[in-house]
Structures are given as structure tokens and as C-alpha cells.
Design a protein around this motif. Structure first.
Motif, PDB file in Angstrom:
ATOM      1  N   VAL A 198       0.858  -1.186   0.000  1.00 12.09           N
ATOM      2  CA  VAL A 198       0.000   0.000   0.000  1.00 12.09           C
ATOM      3  C   VAL A 198       0.888   1.227   0.000  1.00 12.09           C
TER       4      VAL A 198
ATOM      5  N   VAL B 256      -4.755   6.558  -0.595  1.00 14.35           N
ATOM      6  CA  VAL B 256      -3.972   5.337  -0.485  1.00 14.35           C
ATOM      7  C   VAL B 256      -4.292   4.470  -1.689  1.00 14.35           C
ATOM      8  N   SER B 257      -3.287   3.763  -2.188  1.00 16.45           N
ATOM      9  CA  SER B 257      -3.458   2.828  -3.292  1.00 16.45           C
ATOM     10  C   SER B 257      -2.902   1.478  -2.881  1.00 16.45           C
ATOM     11  N   GLY B 258      -3.655   0.424  -3.156  1.00 17.58           N
ATOM     12  CA  GLY B 258      -3.223  -0.927  -2.838  1.00 17.58           C
ATOM     13  C   GLY B 258      -2.911  -1.700  -4.101  1.00 17.58           C
TER      14      GLY B 258
ATOM     15  N   SER C 273      -6.505   2.108  10.109  1.00 23.96           N
ATOM     16  CA  SER C 273      -5.985   0.878   9.516  1.00 23.96           C
ATOM     17  C   SER C 273      -6.913   0.391   8.415  1.00 23.96           C
ATOM     18  N   PHE C 274      -6.306  -0.233   7.396  1.00 22.58           N
ATOM     19  CA  PHE C 274      -7.007  -0.744   6.227  1.00 22.58           C
ATOM     20  C   PHE C 274      -6.605  -2.195   5.985  1.00 22.58           C
TER      21      PHE C 274
ATOM     22  N   ALA D 254      -4.968  -4.504   3.547  1.00 20.80           N
ATOM     23  CA  ALA D 254      -3.980  -4.151   2.529  1.00 20.80           C
ATOM     24  C   ALA D 254      -4.468  -4.450   1.123  1.00 20.80           C
TER      25      ALA D 254
ATOM     26  N   VAL E  24      -8.204  -1.510   0.202  1.00 21.68           N
ATOM     27  CA  VAL E  24      -7.961  -0.257   0.911  1.00 21.68           C
ATOM     28  C   VAL E  24      -9.229   0.576   1.096  1.00 21.68           C
ATOM     29  N   GLU E  25     -10.297   0.195   0.433  1.00 26.48           N
ATOM     30  CA  GLU E  25     -11.537   0.939   0.620  1.00 26.48           C
ATOM     31  C   GLU E  25     -12.249   0.552   1.909  1.00 26.48           C
TER      32      GLU E  25
END
Length: 452
Positions: free
Chosen positions: A65, A74-76, A135-136, A138, A141-142
Motif C-alpha cells: 500500500v 492510499v493505493s493498494g 488501519s485498512f 492491505a 484499501v476501501e
């Protein structure tokens, strides 16, 4: 997607391709390096990538991420066995997170015990709110798993309140109660404070904080590693400095020191460390270079000599230097310090650090990002440098840079060694101004893709 040849110190390549890749079309380029070039994940605009993290457990290949500064997102990313990429993104400013404009290098960490990543920033559209850790998943991420706010729910102003921008984050098992080593916590460098979110992925989390040394010091960065072989939890590392670099110090300590020093949210904070106290005495204090106010900008823990003992690499970006404290198993007698100086034309050397075994020999390599490096005469194109340790020194093995560099491209803003799930191998990921390079093969490791 781009494919590039790698020479010992330069990456060469062809033009960009988009969409899914048919790798068989490029078999004639199968000499030394393959790299996937990507922008922001689907759903967000191209971005300035300043931070990267990877979780500890996942069933996908090369899951990581990245935080994008230009659109606060953020981009996963992940890959299938053949190297086809999946990527998604989501903007995180405002909305559910209440984050304000993100800083240039938002602290992000992967949980070594789960598929979660966490970031820390300040809330409020004018960055005038409180610190928050979000926290997401990984690989999704949405989905927000938890949100931990540093504020006093009673409405009183306490030491945890206020817009103190975090500069470092690590996820670890700190054994906060002396017995439970299954609870995973977040530790932040937050101004003069070392802050702890106990059981961060649970709504029942608790907060604690203390000063790194004194309230005039700055905790530059934090990390974690297994410094006590008899323990099943992680020990923590904090780099403490001040505006003059009077006595920069790397402190290795038990995470229980933070709640031991913390009284209540409304009481004044005290130092995390107290010599002679069984709960707060640090395991080691390692002296940094006097007069270097930038020492500690980044820190990473890795076993660089393969002796099963964690070593500590600390960057001073302003002086283009990384110092590595080699641990021989007994912190009481200090460590051996090895200095890694920047190569010619490298600049902002150490703005990003990573550690991981790339060649499969059991020793971890040290990856150092230098986004202001000049490449082939192109200003601030940026590069990442991969070092191995042997014979008492670090040797430069690879320089990773764009074969068609652009001015201000700033590759090396972020670096990571990311597990490629199949076969227990690792890959290098390098982020820059608007591109991310994932290296499937280099001079140090064979192609990780299925059937290659």
C-alpha cells in the motif's frame, strides 16, 4: 507496464505499455531485469508517492500500500502469479477519516501479524485537529478496519490532544501487560512523544504516551525487532534528537515502558526511560553523531550479517549518510557502527529505508532511497541503492533508476522489500513522484513470476 534491462548500476528500458501484459512477447529481453511501472490505483488520480508498507500475511503476491500526497489517497497493489497487476485506490482526506491535507511523508506501517496496514496523520481541514491512526485491509484499501483518535473523550485538554503530526509509525507486539504477546499495537513518533495504541485493530483500544527523553527532544522515528531472544514479543527502537543535534540517541527498549510511564490523559507526561526502573530502563542507548540534527529521519531494523541478531540502520538525510549499528547479541557492550556514504550524484540519501533478503542467502539487504539523485545528468530523477553486508562493510550491489529519467521524477521517495508469496521470495518496490516500479527480476534474484 514497462520492461527494462538492468545493468549493475543502471536500469535500461523500452517505452511504456498499459493494461494486462503478455510477458511471452518480451522473452528476448530476458537478460537481467523485469519491472512493472504503475501509477496510482484505480479510483484516484496520479500521485506523489511518499510512503509504502506491506503486511505480514497475505495470500496474494507482492501486496503493498502506498500513500499518495497530491490527492491525499492510499493505493493498494497486488499481482497474480504471472505478474498481472491489480490496483485500487481511495481518497482519505476528510470523509470518514477526517484527515486534513497530508504531509509529504505520511507515516505508514504494515502489520507483520495480519493483512492490515495503518497510517497516522492529523485531522481537520486546517490540520488543527487531533492525531488519528487508521488501519485498512492491505488488499482492500476501501475498507477501514479501525480508527484510533488521540483525544480526551471527556472534553478536557490532555497531552494526547492536539495537532501533533506523527513522523514515524511501527506495528508490533509490545507485551504491554507483561504476559499477553498476542495483542498487536501501534507505536508512533509524535513530536517529543512516543505514543502507543494498544490493540489498535479493536474498538476497545487504549492509548498511552510519554516523552522520548525530555519534552524538548524530538522522537524522529520508530522501529521494532526481536532484540531479546528469550522474549516472544518485539522490542522497540526510537531515535531521539533535538533541534541542534546535541546528543542524538538510538534507544532500544521494551514497549511496556510506555504504559509504565503514562499516568492519565490529563496528567503531565514523563520520560519513557528511567535507568534503574525495571519497567522503564532501556535495553541500550546508542550514541549518534553529535551536531547532526537530522540524524534519525528514518530507521529500519534488519539482520544484515545473517547472525539472527537485529541490526539498526539510521538515516541522516541532510548529510547523505546512513549509519548501521551492528548487533552482536549483547547490547550491554554496545554495537559496531558501520557508515554507508552516498554514491556520487546521490542526494537525499536515506529518505526511505527498507530491509529484506533478496538473494536468498539468509542475510538481509539494505535498500536506500535517494529521490534527489541525478541520473544520467537529469536533475532529481532519483534512485534506489541496494547494499549487501560482508567483510565488515556494506557493498553497493544495485542502483535502480529509470532508464528514461525525467527531471524531478524523485524515484526513491519510498522503497520496500515486499514478499512474493509463492516460493518465499521477495521483490523490490520503488516509489517516486508519480510512478511505482515493482522489480520481478534483478541481478540479485531470479524472475519471481510463474513459469519465467
Amino acid at each position: 507496464m514497462r520492461n527494462k534491462l538492468l545493468l549493475p548500476t543502471v536500469v535500461l528500458g523500452l517505452g511504456g505499455l498499459t493494461g494486462a501484459c503478455s510477458w511471452s512477447a518480451f522473452d528476448e529481453l530476458g537478460d537481467e531485469a523485469w519491472v512493472d511501472s504503475a501509477g496510482a490505483g484505480e479510483g484516484v488520480s496520479p500521485n506523489t508517492f511518499g510512503s509504502i508498507a506491506t503486511p505480514g500475511t497475505t495470500e496474494r503476491n507482492a501486496v503493498f500500500v502506498m500513500v499518495g500526497r497530491s490527492t491525499d489517497s492510499v493505493s493498494g497493489y497486488s499481482y497474480d502469479a504471472d505478474g498481472a497487476r491489480a490496483a485500487s485506490g481511495v481518497e482519505i482526506r476528510g470523509g470518514a477519516t477526517q484527515f486534513g491535507p497530508l504531509s509529504d511523508a505520511v507515516p505508514i506501517a504494515g502489520d507483520p501479524y495480519s493483512n492490515l496496514v495503518a497510517i497516522a496523520a492529523v485531522t481537520g481541514q486546517a490540520n488543527d485537529g487531533d492525531t488519528k491512526v487508521v488501519s485498512f485491509e492491505a488488499d482492500d484499501v476501501e475498507t477501514i478496519v479501525s480508527q484510533n483518535d488521540f483525544n480526551d473523550p471527556s472534553g478536557n485538554s490532555g497531552p494526547l490532544d492536539g495537532p501533533i503530526a506523527p513522523t514515524g509509525i511501527v506495528i508490533a507486539r509490545t507485551d504491554d501487560d507483561g504476559a499477553d504477546t498476542t495483542t498487536t499495537d501501534v507505536v508512533l513518533a509524535r513530536g517529543a512523544q512516543i505514543a502507543l495504541v494498544q490493540n489498535y485493530a479493536d474498538d476497545g483500544h487504549t492509548l498511552a504516551s510519554c516523552f522520548g527523553e525530555t519534552d524538548s527532544d524530538v522522537v524522529m522515528s520508530v522501529a521494532a525487532g526481536p532484540f531479546v531472544a528469550a522474549d516472544s514479543d518485539d522490542e522497540l527502537v526510537a531515535v531521539v534528537n533535538d533541534a541542534s543535534g546535541t546528543a542524538p540517541t538510538v534507544v532500544v527498549f521494551d514497549g511496556r515502558a510506555i504504559p509504565a510511564a503514562f499516568a492519565t490523559d490529563t496528567a503531565g507526561l514523563v520520560s519513557c526511560f528511567l535507568d534503574g526502573d525495571p519497567d522503564r530502563a532501556p535495553l541500550a542507548r546508542l550514541a549518534g553523531p553529535a551536531g547532526d540534527a537530522d540524524f534519525g529521519r528514518r530507521v529500519v531494523v534488519g539482520d544484515f550479517d545473517g547472525d539472527d541478531q537485529p541490526d539498526i540502520a539510521v538515516a541522516s538525510v541532510a548529510s547523505n549518510t546512513v549509519r548501521v549499528f551492528m548487533h552482536d547479541g549483547d547490547l550491554s557492550d554496545g554495537t559496531t557502527e558501520v557508515v554507508v556514504d552516498a554514491p556520487l550524484d546521490a542526494s537525499r540519501f536515506g529518505q526511505a529505508l527498507a530491509a529484506g533478503d533478496l538473494d536468498g542467502d539468509g542475510d538481509q539487504e539494505l535498500v536506500i532511497g535517494a529521490p534527489a539523485s541525478n541520473v544520467d545528468g537529469v536533475s532529481n530523477a532519483g534512485a534506489a541503492y541496494v547494499y549487501s553486508f560482508g567483510g565488515g562493510d556494506f557493498t553497493l550491489e544495485l542502483t535502480l533508476a529509470d532508464a528514461q529519467p525525467d527531471a524531478e521524477q524523485a524515484l526513491g521517495r519510498a522503497v520496500a522489500v515486499v514478499p512474493w508469496t509463492a516460493g518465499g521470495r521477495n521483490v523490490v518496490v520503488v516509489g517516486g513522484d508519480a510512478e511505482i516500479f515493482t522489480y520481478f527480476r534483478t541481478l540479485m534474484y531470479d524472475d519471481v513470476r510463474n513459469g519465467q
